[in-house]
Design a protein around this motif. Structure first.
Motif, mmCIF file in Angstrom:
data_model
loop_
_atom_site.group_PDB
_atom_site.id
_atom_site.type_symbol
_atom_site.label_atom_id
_atom_site.label_comp_id
_atom_site.label_asym_id
_atom_site.label_seq_id
_atom_site.Cartn_x
_atom_site.Cartn_y
_atom_site.Cartn_z
ATOM 1 N N MET A 151 8.464 -2.062 -9.234
ATOM 2 C CA MET A 151 7.170 -1.391 -9.341
ATOM 3 C C MET A 151 7.124 -0.134 -8.465
ATOM 4 O O MET A 151 7.604 -0.136 -7.323
ATOM 5 C CB MET A 151 6.057 -2.347 -8.934
ATOM 6 N N LEU A 152 6.533 0.932 -9.003
ATOM 7 C CA LEU A 152 6.357 2.185 -8.281
ATOM 8 C C LEU A 152 4.872 2.467 -8.087
ATOM 9 O O LEU A 152 4.030 1.956 -8.816
ATOM 10 C CB LEU A 152 7.007 3.341 -9.056
ATOM 11 N N MET A 153 4.562 3.330 -7.115
ATOM 12 C CA MET A 153 3.165 3.628 -6.813
ATOM 13 C C MET A 153 2.514 4.428 -7.934
ATOM 14 O O MET A 153 3.045 5.440 -8.393
ATOM 15 C CB MET A 153 3.063 4.400 -5.500
ATOM 16 N N LYS A 187 2.827 -4.375 -15.196
ATOM 17 C CA LYS A 187 4.262 -4.625 -15.297
ATOM 18 C C LYS A 187 4.868 -3.884 -16.486
ATOM 19 O O LYS A 187 6.066 -3.627 -16.508
ATOM 20 C CB LYS A 187 4.520 -6.125 -15.404
ATOM 21 N N GLU A 188 4.041 -3.552 -17.477
ATOM 22 C CA GLU A 188 4.530 -2.787 -18.623
ATOM 23 C C GLU A 188 4.885 -1.359 -18.206
ATOM 24 O O GLU A 188 5.896 -0.811 -18.641
ATOM 25 C CB GLU A 188 3.482 -2.757 -19.732
ATOM 26 N N LEU A 189 4.044 -0.758 -17.362
ATOM 27 C CA LEU A 189 4.309 0.592 -16.867
ATOM 28 C C LEU A 189 5.170 0.587 -15.615
ATOM 29 O O LEU A 189 5.754 1.611 -15.258
ATOM 30 C CB LEU A 189 2.990 1.309 -16.560
ATOM 31 N N GLY A 190 5.214 -0.560 -14.932
ATOM 32 C CA GLY A 190 5.947 -0.623 -13.674
ATOM 33 C C GLY A 190 5.249 0.118 -12.563
ATOM 34 O O GLY A 190 5.884 0.729 -11.700
ATOM 35 N N LEU A 191 3.908 0.059 -12.559
ATOM 36 C CA LEU A 191 3.112 0.801 -11.586
ATOM 37 C C LEU A 191 2.111 -0.113 -10.891
ATOM 38 O O LEU A 191 1.619 -1.065 -11.482
ATOM 39 C CB LEU A 191 2.345 1.934 -12.274
ATOM 40 N N TYR A 192 1.821 0.201 -9.630
ATOM 41 C CA TYR A 192 0.765 -0.494 -8.901
ATOM 42 C C TYR A 192 0.062 0.518 -8.010
ATOM 43 O O TYR A 192 0.619 1.563 -7.669
ATOM 44 C CB TYR A 192 1.343 -1.626 -8.039
ATOM 45 N N GLY A 193 -1.187 0.213 -7.664
ATOM 46 C CA GLY A 193 -1.897 1.136 -6.803
ATOM 47 C C GLY A 193 -3.322 0.721 -6.543
ATOM 48 O O GLY A 193 -3.705 -0.431 -6.764
ATOM 49 N N ILE A 194 -4.103 1.687 -6.068
ATOM 50 C CA ILE A 194 -5.501 1.453 -5.692
ATOM 51 C C ILE A 194 -6.359 2.506 -6.378
ATOM 52 O O ILE A 194 -6.051 3.699 -6.342
ATOM 53 C CB ILE A 194 -5.683 1.542 -4.166
ATOM 54 N N THR A 195 -7.444 2.073 -6.987
ATOM 55 C CA THR A 195 -8.338 3.010 -7.667
ATOM 56 C C THR A 195 -9.213 3.757 -6.665
ATOM 57 O O THR A 195 -9.441 3.289 -5.547
ATOM 58 C CB THR A 195 -9.264 2.274 -8.640
ATOM 59 N N ASP A 196 -9.703 4.922 -7.069
ATOM 60 C CA ASP A 196 -10.746 5.589 -6.298
ATOM 61 C C ASP A 196 -12.054 4.822 -6.481
ATOM 62 O O ASP A 196 -12.628 4.311 -5.527
ATOM 63 C CB ASP A 196 -10.922 7.033 -6.769
ATOM 64 N N ALA A 197 -12.512 4.761 -7.722
ATOM 65 C CA ALA A 197 -13.764 4.069 -8.020
ATOM 66 C C ALA A 197 -13.723 3.516 -9.435
ATOM 67 O O ALA A 197 -13.130 4.122 -10.334
ATOM 68 C CB ALA A 197 -14.953 5.015 -7.857
ATOM 69 N N GLN A 252 10.148 8.013 -17.166
ATOM 70 C CA GLN A 252 10.947 9.040 -16.498
ATOM 71 C C GLN A 252 10.960 8.830 -14.987
ATOM 72 O O GLN A 252 11.995 9.022 -14.330
ATOM 73 C CB GLN A 252 10.404 10.429 -16.828
ATOM 74 N N MET A 253 9.817 8.449 -14.426
ATOM 75 C CA MET A 253 9.746 8.159 -12.993
ATOM 76 C C MET A 253 10.749 7.081 -12.614
ATOM 77 O O MET A 253 11.491 7.209 -11.623
ATOM 78 C CB MET A 253 8.335 7.699 -12.603
ATOM 79 N N HIS A 254 10.787 6.017 -13.387
ATOM 80 C CA HIS A 254 11.691 4.912 -13.094
ATOM 81 C C HIS A 254 13.156 5.341 -13.238
ATOM 82 O O HIS A 254 14.005 4.904 -12.444
ATOM 83 C CB HIS A 254 11.387 3.730 -14.010
ATOM 84 N N GLU A 255 13.442 6.186 -14.210
ATOM 85 C CA GLU A 255 14.810 6.652 -14.395
ATOM 86 C C GLU A 255 15.276 7.486 -13.203
ATOM 87 O O GLU A 255 16.391 7.320 -12.711
ATOM 88 C CB GLU A 255 14.905 7.464 -15.691
ATOM 89 N N VAL A 256 14.419 8.393 -12.734
ATOM 90 C CA VAL A 256 14.769 9.226 -11.576
ATOM 91 C C VAL A 256 14.896 8.364 -10.326
ATOM 92 O O VAL A 256 15.825 8.528 -9.528
ATOM 93 C CB VAL A 256 13.723 10.339 -11.370
ATOM 94 N N PHE A 257 13.971 7.424 -10.153
ATOM 95 C CA PHE A 257 14.015 6.561 -8.968
ATOM 96 C C PHE A 257 15.293 5.714 -8.958
ATOM 97 O O PHE A 257 15.943 5.547 -7.922
ATOM 98 C CB PHE A 257 12.784 5.657 -8.935
ATOM 99 N N LYS A 258 15.649 5.196 -10.119
ATOM 100 C CA LYS A 258 16.842 4.366 -10.222
ATOM 101 C C LYS A 258 18.108 5.173 -9.940
ATOM 102 O O LYS A 258 19.052 4.678 -9.312
ATOM 103 C CB LYS A 258 16.924 3.742 -11.613
ATOM 104 N N SER A 259 18.125 6.432 -10.376
ATOM 105 C CA SER A 259 19.294 7.284 -10.137
ATOM 106 C C SER A 259 19.427 7.674 -8.667
ATOM 107 O O SER A 259 20.530 7.885 -8.164
ATOM 108 C CB SER A 259 19.211 8.552 -10.994
ATOM 109 N N GLY A 260 18.274 7.781 -7.974
ATOM 110 C CA GLY A 260 18.286 8.171 -6.568
ATOM 111 C C GLY A 260 18.625 9.631 -6.351
ATOM 112 O O GLY A 260 18.846 10.066 -5.219
#
Length: 223
Positions: free
Chosen positions: A7-9, A71-81, A172-180
């Motif tokens: 999971m990414l932010m 989990k479908e997007l691989g994202l987690y975080g906090i909402t503003d409102a 794309q975020m996950h691909e770049v993160f995985k490549s490092g």
């Protein structure tokens, strides 16, 4: 579907769409620097992100700093409102342990500046809506962006096109993160306002190879 370790932010999806290199510097290389714009953004979110501050405007209740994930997007975080709008139907609605009845969630993202020429803000809002849809098994057709510079709220349709853009950006975020690997700098006019400009050094992208420089400037043509 992504695992918890993958999971990414969620907040990074806006940075990634704006500048993949900036996102990678922050989320892969753990680099950060402050400037006037980042400080103003933090001041704006100081009260917006207070989870203990709830606001009631008529029948609408505003919740802040909700933990969300997909989990479908691989994202987690906090909402503003997230505004809870009362409804008589259970369809596409949720319940809340502090408030009776059914409520339709309406995400609202706060931004320091004004409307952007691209969809970076819309994609972040759509990602929030899609996280809540997955968590609660509902459909969220609309959300809002509030721009503090112009003191105006814009209603955003979470359209199929916007959802597809959000999914593609997350992948794309996950691909770049995985490549490092740090994406190549793409020098633009907005680079001068980036707090990471002295770390990114976008001017280096204009530099030629040493061998090319020597051939062009030092070595005489033997022929």
């Amino acid at each position: 579907m992504y695992t918890e370790d993958e999971m990414l932010m969620l907040s990074g999806i806006q940075h990634f769409m704006f500048c993949p290199r900036q996102w990678a510097l922050i989320h892969i290389e753990q680099q950060w620097a402050e400037n006037k714009l980042t400080t103003e953004g933090q001041i704006l979110h100081k009260n917006v992100d207070n989870p203990f501050y709830r606001q009631k405007n008529g029948d609408v209740i505003t919740l802040r700093s909700l933990l969300i994930a997909s989990k479908e997007l691989g994202l987690y975080g906090i909402t503003d409102a997230v505004e809870l709008v009362p409804t008589d139907s259970a369809e596409d609605a949720i319940t809340h342990n502090r408030y009776e009845g059914y409520w339709k969630p309406y995400p609202v993202e706060y931004k320091r500046g004004h409307h952007k020429p691209d969809e970076r803000d819309e994609v972040q809002l759509a990602a929030q809506a899609m996280c809540m849809e997955e968590m609660y098994g509902i459909n969220i057709p609309y959300g809002a962006l509030y721009y503090d510079e112009v003191k105006r709220r814009e209603i955003i349709s979470i359209s199929e096109s916007l959802r597809n853009t959000t999914i593609h950006c997350a992948q794309q975020m996950h691909e770049v993160f995985k490549s490092g690997e740090l994406p190549k700098a793409n020098k633009q006019r907005h680079c001068k306002n980036c707090s990471l400009i002295n770390i990114c050094i976008p001017e280096m992208n204009d530099c030629v190879k040493v061998s090319t420089y020597l051939n062009n400037n030092l070595y005489e043509d033997i022929t």
